[in-house]
Design a protein around this motif. Sequence first.
Motif, PDB file in Angstrom:
ATOM      1  N   VAL A 102      23.223  11.680  49.403  1.00  0.00           N
ATOM      2  CA  VAL A 102      22.074  11.836  50.297  1.00  0.00           C
ATOM      3  C   VAL A 102      20.864  11.086  49.740  1.00  0.00           C
ATOM      4  N   MET A 103      20.649  11.210  48.406  1.00  0.00           N
ATOM      5  CA  MET A 103      19.514  10.527  47.779  1.00  0.00           C
ATOM      6  C   MET A 103      19.648   9.009  47.912  1.00  0.00           C
ATOM      7  N   LEU A 104      20.841   8.494  47.616  1.00  0.00           N
ATOM      8  CA  LEU A 104      21.052   7.052  47.697  1.00  0.00           C
ATOM      9  C   LEU A 104      20.874   6.534  49.118  1.00  0.00           C
ATOM     10  N   ALA A 124       8.948  -7.072  47.511  1.00  0.00           N
ATOM     11  CA  ALA A 124       8.903  -6.276  46.280  1.00  0.00           C
ATOM     12  C   ALA A 124       7.733  -5.301  46.297  1.00  0.00           C
ATOM     13  N   VAL A 125       6.556  -5.768  46.731  1.00  0.00           N
ATOM     14  CA  VAL A 125       5.383  -4.881  46.797  1.00  0.00           C
ATOM     15  C   VAL A 125       5.598  -3.796  47.851  1.00  0.00           C
ATOM     16  N   ASP A 126       6.211  -4.180  48.970  1.00  0.00           N
ATOM     17  CA  ASP A 126       6.517  -3.192  50.013  1.00  0.00           C
ATOM     18  C   ASP A 126       7.478  -2.132  49.480  1.00  0.00           C
ATOM     19  N   MET A 127       8.475  -2.548  48.719  1.00  0.00           N
ATOM     20  CA  MET A 127       9.412  -1.592  48.117  1.00  0.00           C
ATOM     21  C   MET A 127       8.688  -0.652  47.159  1.00  0.00           C
ATOM     22  N   ARG A 128       7.712  -1.186  46.423  1.00  0.00           N
ATOM     23  CA  ARG A 128       6.919  -0.347  45.511  1.00  0.00           C
ATOM     24  C   ARG A 128       6.190   0.750  46.309  1.00  0.00           C
ATOM     25  N   HIS A 129       5.543   0.356  47.429  1.00  0.00           N
ATOM     26  CA  HIS A 129       4.805   1.328  48.244  1.00  0.00           C
ATOM     27  C   HIS A 129       5.757   2.352  48.872  1.00  0.00           C
ATOM     28  N   ARG A 130       6.880   1.880  49.375  1.00  0.00           N
ATOM     29  CA  ARG A 130       7.838   2.792  49.999  1.00  0.00           C
ATOM     30  C   ARG A 130       8.389   3.795  48.988  1.00  0.00           C
ATOM     31  N   LEU A 131       8.622   3.326  47.763  1.00  0.00           N
ATOM     32  CA  LEU A 131       9.137   4.226  46.730  1.00  0.00           C
ATOM     33  C   LEU A 131       8.115   5.322  46.414  1.00  0.00           C
ATOM     34  N   GLU A 132       6.819   4.943  46.409  1.00  0.00           N
ATOM     35  CA  GLU A 132       5.785   5.953  46.141  1.00  0.00           C
ATOM     36  C   GLU A 132       5.774   7.021  47.230  1.00  0.00           C
ATOM     37  N   THR A 133       5.921   6.602  48.470  1.00  0.00           N
ATOM     38  CA  THR A 133       5.989   7.572  49.580  1.00  0.00           C
ATOM     39  C   THR A 133       7.210   8.462  49.441  1.00  0.00           C
ATOM     40  N   LYS A 181       7.447  12.709  48.682  1.00  0.00           N
ATOM     41  CA  LYS A 181       8.276  13.644  49.438  1.00  0.00           C
ATOM     42  C   LYS A 181       9.208  14.402  48.507  1.00  0.00           C
ATOM     43  N   ARG A 182       9.808  13.695  47.552  1.00  0.00           N
ATOM     44  CA  ARG A 182      10.740  14.342  46.632  1.00  0.00           C
ATOM     45  C   ARG A 182      10.017  15.364  45.746  1.00  0.00           C
ATOM     46  N   GLU A 183       8.828  15.018  45.287  1.00  0.00           N
ATOM     47  CA  GLU A 183       8.080  15.962  44.445  1.00  0.00           C
ATOM     48  C   GLU A 183       7.712  17.218  45.206  1.00  0.00           C
ATOM     49  N   SER A 184       7.382  17.062  46.501  1.00  0.00           N
ATOM     50  CA  SER A 184       7.054  18.239  47.308  1.00  0.00           C
ATOM     51  C   SER A 184       8.271  19.140  47.495  1.00  0.00           C
ATOM     52  N   GLU A 185       9.471  18.546  47.338  1.00  0.00           N
ATOM     53  CA  GLU A 185      10.707  19.321  47.461  1.00  0.00           C
ATOM     54  C   GLU A 185      11.234  19.775  46.105  1.00  0.00           C
ATOM     55  N   GLY A 186      10.445  19.525  45.036  1.00  0.00           N
ATOM     56  CA  GLY A 186      10.863  19.938  43.705  1.00  0.00           C
ATOM     57  C   GLY A 186      11.910  19.049  43.089  1.00  0.00           C
ATOM     58  N   LYS A 187      12.005  17.809  43.537  1.00  0.00           N
ATOM     59  CA  LYS A 187      13.017  16.879  43.026  1.00  0.00           C
ATOM     60  C   LYS A 187      12.351  15.854  42.110  1.00  0.00           C
ATOM     61  N   PRO A 188      13.120  15.283  41.144  1.00  0.00           N
ATOM     62  CA  PRO A 188      12.525  14.316  40.202  1.00  0.00           C
ATOM     63  C   PRO A 188      12.197  12.992  40.876  1.00  0.00           C
TER      64      PRO A 188
END
Length: 896
Positions: free
Chosen positions: A661-663, A710-719, A723-730
Amino acid sequence: MTASSPRRPDRNYADAVIDVYPHISEDEGTYLDSVIDIGIDTVHVDMVDTDDFNLTDRPHQIQRGGALAPTGGNFSAFLAPLTQDTFRQVVTDVEQKLRVVNQTLSMLDSVLDSQGFDAILNEMLQSITLKTGELLGADRTTIYLLDEDKNELWSIVAEDDGGGSLELRIPADQGIAGEVATFKKSINIPFDFYDDPRSAFAQKQDKKTGYRTYTMLTLPLLSENGGLVAVVQLINKLNFPNDPEDSLSERVNRQGFTEEDQDLFNEFSPSIRLILESSRSFYLATQRQRAATALMKATRSLSQSSLDLDATLARVMEEAKELMNADRSTLWLLDQEQNDLWTKISMPDGSLKELRVPVGVGFAGKVAETREPLNIPFDLYEHPDANNAKRLDPTNRYRTCSLLCMPIFNADGDLIGVTQLVNKKKQGDFPEYNPEDWPKAPECWKASFKRSDQEFMQAFNIQAGVALQNAKLFATVKQQEQMQRDILRSLSNAVFSTNKDGEVITANESAKKLLGLDEQAKIEGRPITEMIKIKEGDFSKWFTAALKGTDSKNRQQYYPDQTLISSDVEQHSVHLSINSIADVADESHVYGALVVMDDISDEKRLKNTMYRYMTQELAEELLRLDDPKLGGDRKEVSILFSDIRSFTTIAESMEAEELVVMLNEYFESMVEAVFKHKGTLDKYIGDAIMAVFGSPLPLTDHAWLAVQTAVDMRHRLETLNQKRESEGKPRIRIGIGINSDHVISGNIGSSRKMEFTAIGDGVNLGSRLEGASKQYGCDIIISETTYQPCADQVWVRELDRIRVKGKSKPVSIYELVGLRSEPITEVDLRRIELYQQGRQHYLERKFVKAIAAFGTILEDLDHHDKAADLHVKRCNHWMLTPPPEEWNGVWDLTEK
């Protein structure tokens, strides 16, 4: 009811109603000022025997005749010459007759013409008000009837600009009239009324109108059981006789109203009370009858309207305009998704134009927001929110004078729209509005929508809501049907639907094309088993099993890579699926089947393959150019590699399903960034992504597109990480490497399975740069060949000059800090500057100065800057073991 003594026909009646009501607003005060003298039309009654009224011997009797037409006598004329003694006898006779008339109200309601009956009753109520004031010697008289449902006192005070009665309402517990209504006790305020503390509002109104209140007598009119029927208010006791030419102050009796006046009123009150009760019943009945007649007509019209939404809109607007005698009507429908109101108006060429207004904007928008009616009387230009109307009216060559906006609700109580009526028409013949007269209000629109209009419209809107809801549902069904047809037509797969007898109900164009039939061919009603033949397969048997639907296996059948026998010479390879169309509640109840064939011939197979690694637009363009083929070409491209950091550790801490699911979530976002910037997905390598920019179609700015990705991927990863942190995920960390070079790029594989890829040294360097990002602690590293074409568009720091394993030629590498179109922090600018100074000292073998620059970064800016720390360690190494003379600062990477 308000009336005045007929002895002063020349005086100003604008202040006829002067109840002391301190809570009336400024607008309501202006409204009271607009009340004019009562002009009573003479009428005679059709279908009512006037002998029952014992008026045959009276000097002004009510005439019998045809339709309601003016005559020489009326109720007012009949009462005018009566004295106190004769009035006692008359009201006694009338009292007896009204007892009978009151019992036959329902019969009169269904027989008499509503408009004429209304006029008769208004005239009766106004006349008894006038006569009461005359007999008690008052200059002004108002009789307020009690509306128990709304706890209000109301009166017919005058004729409005439209020729009808004007209804005044005040709360039943406010002002002097409200005090009398509440306690059922008379209030007699002698000369000078202004000395009474309750006179503040009257003084304000008198100053505005030029009138003067000297004395006041307010009395309750009670029923036989002591309940309140009305409040009678008399203003300014007059001397008799008096000269009408004298001023009011000279004619006023300064003794005020006496106990004899109250006794006289009490003597008349039982008869007056009965007359008022009967008149009120008549009045309410005629109002209801008018409403019922209008609503029956409107309901019949709406019930006969088509289910077409546009037609229903037009019908509702027309009926509302006719019902309310308005000049214009608009019906706004609520669009909940866009939170605005929309309507369609007819253009001069007969077409319909859609207009939209946000909820909360304008009069209709405010009604949609508050869900409360809005009734703005004449003159709307005096309303505080009239600026928009004043601005638009000259452009529209119009003059807005009055307005009534009402919400429309469906059966569930949800708001679905707003009706808007503009400009109540004044009764009579008047010239049409001339736009050149703006802003002057035309005589034909000097009228206001009354409370009864509002009540009629509320009932009308209930019927309109039903009609509109039905039309909207029908429009939704039509839209869904059309959408289904469009979807079916747009599908590249061949789709057939059949009934339970196996006869075709619908088939899209792709189905006909696959069978080699013309698009206009009629196949509906034909057995599907006669049209579809499968080589080395029994379609008829499969289809029959689907119609029986004995089990899930028969209800959902799939046969991959079948050969369809069609009328064309060419044979098609298809994936075939046969699905039963069954009742949701009972799957064994099958009433048809759906047959879908996916053409997997060479072009389709190739297209499906291409869609896996490039955007649909790019694939379609390649197919149009007839370019895709086995083999490759040498092309100048940019290669991007990305990889998840510490993926093994992450994978070991997660369940397999959770990892997948993560991948999937990660790849979905990252590949979208690649496609957004015209990249082509080469492949997934575990948790890594390889993308190519500039192949298969050439791109002149491939390096810039890869950098943006590459910069777009950086921004998308931050978003994604938020979301993952709000769900308690690393959090997930990635590294990206980009290199631009000439490579061999193209489709490699077999005719049945091919994949797009790129090979060559340039590809390998891109992969090595992604790996090097770990050593330098950066998320994005680009090569000098990628940096140079877009140097003026990016913020970078030159990390190092390296020689990768297996290569002899060194290459400069850069950390991609950001795009120049995006803001950069002072810390990053300082870090770039210090690092550049350190690198310059390092290459000049000034290792102490280099350590100072890199150390400042580590001490003041970023304790975890791995690239700076790496150079500090190198400087220490070279200080202990100086480099050879031929040393040029190149660092050999021993790891891949």
